[in-house]
Design a protein around this motif. Structure first.
Motif, PDB file in Angstrom:
ATOM      1  N   ALA A 307      -6.835  -3.055  19.387  1.00  0.00           N
ATOM      2  CA  ALA A 307      -6.209  -1.742  19.250  1.00  0.00           C
ATOM      3  C   ALA A 307      -5.146  -1.723  18.157  1.00  0.00           C
ATOM      4  O   ALA A 307      -4.874  -0.671  17.570  1.00  0.00           O
ATOM      5  N   PRO A 310      -5.803  -1.787  13.304  1.00  0.00           N
ATOM      6  CA  PRO A 310      -5.538  -0.860  12.193  1.00  0.00           C
ATOM      7  C   PRO A 310      -4.225  -1.124  11.466  1.00  0.00           C
ATOM      8  O   PRO A 310      -4.106  -0.810  10.278  1.00  0.00           O
ATOM      9  N   TYR A 359      -6.401   6.983  22.809  1.00  0.00           N
ATOM     10  CA  TYR A 359      -6.118   6.040  21.728  1.00  0.00           C
ATOM     11  C   TYR A 359      -6.025   6.753  20.383  1.00  0.00           C
ATOM     12  O   TYR A 359      -5.116   6.505  19.593  1.00  0.00           O
ATOM     13  N   LEU A 360      -6.957   7.660  20.116  1.00  0.00           N
ATOM     14  CA  LEU A 360      -6.998   8.338  18.824  1.00  0.00           C
ATOM     15  C   LEU A 360      -5.781   9.234  18.608  1.00  0.00           C
ATOM     16  O   LEU A 360      -5.330   9.409  17.478  1.00  0.00           O
ATOM     17  N   VAL A 363      -2.054   6.465  20.083  1.00  0.00           N
ATOM     18  CA  VAL A 363      -1.829   5.097  19.609  1.00  0.00           C
ATOM     19  C   VAL A 363      -2.156   4.949  18.130  1.00  0.00           C
ATOM     20  O   VAL A 363      -1.345   4.428  17.349  1.00  0.00           O
ATOM     21  N   LEU A 364      -3.317   5.419  17.706  1.00  0.00           N
ATOM     22  CA  LEU A 364      -3.767   5.204  16.332  1.00  0.00           C
ATOM     23  C   LEU A 364      -2.812   5.784  15.289  1.00  0.00           C
ATOM     24  O   LEU A 364      -2.506   5.097  14.294  1.00  0.00           O
ATOM     25  N   ALA A 367       0.010   3.453  14.903  1.00  0.00           N
ATOM     26  CA  ALA A 367      -0.422   2.194  14.283  1.00  0.00           C
ATOM     27  C   ALA A 367      -0.575   2.353  12.778  1.00  0.00           C
ATOM     28  O   ALA A 367      -0.218   1.451  12.006  1.00  0.00           O
ATOM     29  N   VAL A 368      -1.086   3.511  12.333  1.00  0.00           N
ATOM     30  CA  VAL A 368      -1.240   3.754  10.897  1.00  0.00           C
ATOM     31  C   VAL A 368       0.125   3.835  10.215  1.00  0.00           C
ATOM     32  O   VAL A 368       0.348   3.241   9.151  1.00  0.00           O
TER      33      VAL A 368
END
Length: 478
Positions: A307, A310, A359-360, A363-364, A367-368
């Motif tokens: 996870a 990225p 997640y999209l 979290v994502l 993370a980006v």
């Protein structure tokens, strides 16, 4: 018009050699996390023993970096890089084939010593290899991304490697990289020869300074455990006393391990202060993310590691595309401030993750943002210090700045995780809500540390005048 970096084929090979080694060294800070249960089962280690498998590497890595930086300046960065890489590779083999807890912990400590020697030598080699501003910016950008990506990649690959090949594989994967890199070291620029090198090594300073950093590093980690808190406090006092003695020794030494005059250079002292906050902010974030995903969203260790992949992917892409041009056009201090600002936003994003997250969505994006901010902060905080001193001090300047990050990381992890625990324990809500509240507050605290680092960057590292490198005793007599 901004100068464009032009790399010859040899330049690309030098950069590839240095950055791949950098990736492996920082990967080893996290790669074994998900393998700890398997190691404990095979070698009969309890939680305390497993903690030492991790901490032995981190303590040695932080404790020996000042010494590694000065040795690189005195004996030559290429020679020291080769020695450190050989030590790291041999220690990796010992760890992979360790059949007893004592051998594994000793091998991890030896890995840390090798890493502490390699990192300052790498930075000195980059400075010597890439002499134009554009080429140096690009080289430092790629180097910083590899370091920043290493922790995320280690978290991601540790689970699959352990599941497929067993826990020794997380150490043995270092061997082909180490052997191949050692076979290619002739690509690196040759060392300058200094007279009377051995006579200029500050042995008393090395012993006292390294001991102080090791004891302080142990104390910081032990403060998180209520069972060792009293011993940790006493150890911290001893370490601080030794650190005071080290400063006294350095002020009187004719060839100090850590020349105190370097702290008069704003970009060295400022970079060290900000880099402590870089470590204190981002390292706890990876731990908090793992806790959130596994303990509240029921992710497996492997899925949790993937996870955060990225972060590493964005790191590498940004370093090869945007970061060199940003350094050319904006300067290191603006890139550093922007990187820390993006990290703060990412941590605030994580702080607001709900009980049932996507997640999209939840979290994502964070993370980006973290993947963009980390390499910007790493290169923005390292390059000014290393390039503001003479070549004979590049190694120790790198050692000072990177030691600050290691100390900041230890303090940050301890303080932020303790804060999460205290908030959860004092909450009157049910256990699940209290746990998530603690994590949210801890993410907020990490964001605050990043924000303070951003502010200090503007105050301490903003370009106000051109600073001339301070001529060192080494360069004056070489």
């Amino acid at each position: 018009m901004t100068e464009r970096a032009v790399f010859r084929p040899k330049d690309r090979l030098i950069l590839l050699l240095i950055t791949v080694v950098e990736l492996v060294i920082f990967l080893d800070t996290t790669v074994l996390n998900v393998a700890l249960p398997s190691i404990g089962a095979d070698l009969g280690l309890d939680e305390a023993g497993l903690g030492w498998v991790t901490n032995a590497y981190l303590l040695a890595f932080g404790g020996f970096m000042l010494l590694g930086g000065r040795v690189a300046d005195l004996f030559g960065p290429r020679r020291v890089f080769v020695t450190g890489l050989a030590v790291f590779t041999i220690a990796s083999a010992l760890a992979g084939f360790a059949g007893t807890p004592a051998l594994l912990i000793a091998a991890r400590a030896l890995q840390g010593v090798g890493a502490a020697v390699v990192i300052p030598a790498q930075l000195a080699l980059l400075t010597a290899s890439f002499t134009t501003p554009a080429a140096r910016n690009r080289a430092f950008g790629v180097w910083s991304a590899m370091g920043a990506a290493g922790a995320a990649i280690g978290t991601a690959v540790g689970g699959p490697l352990t599941d497929a090949f067993g826990w020794p594989s997380i150490f043995l994967i270092n061997l082909p990289v180490g052997v191949l890199a050692l076979a290619c070291v002739r690509l690196l620029p040759a060392d300058r020869r200094h007279k009377d090198t051995a006579g200029r090594l500050d042995v008393p300073g090395a012993i006292v300074g390294t001991s102080a950093l090791l004891i302080i590093g142990y104390a910081i980690g032990a403060l998180a455990d209520s069972g060792t808190r009293t011993l940790a406090a006493a150890s911290l006092g001893v370490g601080l006393l030794l650190l005071g003695g080290f400063v006294l020794i350095e002020s009187r030494s004719s060839h100090p391990l850590m020349p105190l005059r370097l702290f008069a250079i704003r970009k060295v002292s400022g970079s060290a202060a900000v880099n402590a906050l870089v470590g204190a902010a981002h390292v706890p974030t990876f731990a908090l993310l793992a806790l959130y995903l596994q303990n509240t969203q029921d992710y497996s260790p492997t899925r949790s590691g993937l996870a955060v992949l990225p972060v590493a992917v964005v790191n590498i892409v940004i370093s090869r595309t945007v970061l060199p041009y940003a350094l050319d056009r904006l300067g290191a201090w603006r890139v550093l401030a922007a990187g820390l600002g993006l990290q703060a936003i990412a941590m605030i994003w994580f702080a607001w993750t709900p009980e049932h997250s996507s997640y999209l969505i939840h979290v994502l994006p964070g993370a980006v943002l973290l993947g963009i901010g980390l390499p910007a902060a790493f290169v923005g905080v390292t390059a000014p210090a290393v390039t503001s001193v003479g070549t004979a001090d590049a190694g120790i300047a790198a050692g000072i700045v990177n030691t600050a990050q290691r100390v900041g990381s230890g303090l940050g992890v301890t303080a932020v995780l303790l804060l999460a625990e205290m908030v959860a324990q004092r909450s009157t809500a049910d256990l699940d809500v209290a746990y998530r509240t603690g994590l949210g507050v801890a993410f907020g605290a990490a964001a605050g540390l990043a924000a303070v680092g951003c502010l200090l960057t503007v105050v301490l590292l903003r370009d106000r005048r051109v600073e001339q490198p301070v001529t060192s005793a080494v360069s004056a007599h070489s």
